[in-house]
Design an enzyme around this catalytic site. Structure first.
Site, mmCIF file in Angstrom:
data_model
loop_
_atom_site.group_PDB
_atom_site.id
_atom_site.type_symbol
_atom_site.label_atom_id
_atom_site.label_comp_id
_atom_site.label_asym_id
_atom_site.label_seq_id
_atom_site.Cartn_x
_atom_site.Cartn_y
_atom_site.Cartn_z
ATOM 1 N N CYS A 27 7.807 30.594 -7.287
ATOM 2 C CA CYS A 27 8.020 29.301 -7.968
ATOM 3 C C CYS A 27 6.882 28.333 -7.672
ATOM 4 C CB CYS A 27 9.314 28.634 -7.487
ATOM 5 S SG CYS A 27 10.715 29.728 -7.308
ATOM 6 N N ASP A 28 6.447 28.262 -6.427
ATOM 7 C CA ASP A 28 5.589 27.159 -6.003
ATOM 8 C C ASP A 28 4.166 27.556 -5.609
ATOM 9 O OD1 ASP A 28 7.731 25.419 -6.380
ATOM 10 O OD2 ASP A 28 8.521 25.806 -4.380
ATOM 11 N N CYS A 38 10.137 29.665 -1.982
ATOM 12 C CA CYS A 38 9.913 30.540 -3.139
ATOM 13 C C CYS A 38 8.443 30.536 -3.541
ATOM 14 C CB CYS A 38 10.789 30.100 -4.313
ATOM 15 S SG CYS A 38 10.568 31.127 -5.773
#
Ligand code: NDP
Length: 323
Positions: free
Chosen positions: A144-145, A141
């Site tokens: 997200c990261d 992701c």
């Protein structure tokens, strides 16, 4: 088989399921939630979550799921371990003819309303090194990261719309993005292809496969191979993103619910209603576009409100039968 009747059954325990539980419990729907095979869902295999509103310093994914679970319990949700292994949805549900779900092949629940929040599972390449370094430089992701790799060089694997979108997202944060495409062309839409092809810091490597993600405790490089020439090289990167698609966890519903070509549950526009009355779907099981914890939580809230309204009509139907 032992049987129990509930007003509201919630299947799945990610942000969608727990949010549905918070709303359903507060609306006196006495929800029973089965956590499924991965209690807490995909966020339990994430590290830091920095983009969920309300956590100014970020929060660990597993901690956030524990907090959501505790919040759902606080209002009386009955949270249970267990896997829904089979369902039987009826075309015309009524108080005397409810939907059924079988838990762990041995326990039956009948329910006036069912909220599906079984999520989706990211696909992985299946390399041992990819699994070993998951959460330590390997991620599925970018949204997200990606932030943790600001100014660094990273790899993204995949050639669909998700990979193209995530490559562009990473290109805004990272110094350089290598995009590994296994064939000699990309599957992504022409528009998305143009975006990655014209970005100054995205290098697309066609016919390229990942041999190994390198690193002891964190990603320190990726060994790749050109499938046509057989030539191997090492890319000096600190992040390895995989964007080769997701698989919604919806197999057990396919006999009853309308699914799209990729297996996502089809819901009515602007609602969480499925093609079966009394069955609602939220979170990644019905969303192949946004797939964020916050959007999953939002649709979880919608599902509980939709189910609450549905239960009112079902109760009125029951009263008519009695009178
Ligand atoms: P897709 O299934 O469309 O693409 C997966 C990609 O991963 C393909 O290019 C495939 O390669 C590649 N791949 C699969 N397995 C491997 C492997 N083992 N090694 C290397 N590469 C691999 O998934 P997406 O998540 O990209 O998209 C899913 C759906 O969601 C699509 O319909 C897409 O259009 C849609 N979507 C739409 C968006 C938008 O409109 N903004 C944004 C994101 C997704 P190959 O091509 O060789 O098979």
């Amino acid at each position: 088989m032992t049987s129990e009747h509930v007003k509201c059954l919630i299947i799945g325990s990610g942000p969608a399921g727990y949010t549905a539980a918070i709303y359903a419990a507060r609306a006196n729907m006495s929800p029973v939630l089965y956590q499924g095979g991965q209690p807490g869902g995909q966020l339990t295999i994430t590290n830091e979550v920095d983009n969920f509103p309300g956590y100014p310093d970020g929060v660990q994914g597993p901690q956030m799921m524990q907090d959501l679970e505790a919040q759902a319990r606080r209002f009386g949700t009955d949270i249970r371990y267990g896997l829904v292994t089979r369902v039987e949805f009826v075309e015309l549900p009524s108080p005397g003819n409810p939907h059924r779900a079988i838990i762990d092949d041995k326990y039956e629940i009948t329910a006036d309303s069912i909220i599906i929040s079984t999520g989706a599972t990211a696909k992985w390449l299946g390399l041992p090194s990819e699994m070993r370094l998951n959460g330590r430089g390997v991620s599925a992701c970018a949204v997200c990261d990606g932030f943790f790799f600001r100014g660094q060089d990273v790899v993204i694997v995949g050639a669909g719309d998700t990979a193209a979108e995530e490559a562009s997202y990473l290109a805004n944060l990272c110094r350089k993005v290598y995009m590994l495409v296994r064939r000699d062309e990309m599957r992504a839409s022409k528009f998305m292809q143009k975006r990655v092809k014209t970005a100054h810091n995205i290098e697309i490597l066609y016919n390229t496969e990942t041999e190994e993600v390198l690193g002891d405790d964190e990603v320190s490089g990726v060994r790749v191979k050109n499938a046509v020439t057989g030539e191997e090289r090492i890319l000096d990167v600190t992040g390895f993103f995989v964007a080769i698609g997701h698989k919604p966890n919806t197999e057990i519903f396919q006999e009853f619910l309308d699914l799209d070509a990729s297996g996502y549950i089809v819901t009515e526009k602007g609602s969480t209603r499925t093609n079966i009355a009394g069955v609602f779907a939220c979170g990644d099981a019905q969303d192949n576009v946004y797939r964020q914890a916050i959007t999953a939580a939002g649709t979880g809230c919608m599902a509980a409100l939709d189910a609450e309204r549905y239960l009112v009509t079902l109760e009125m139907q029951g009263e008519e039968i009695v009178h």
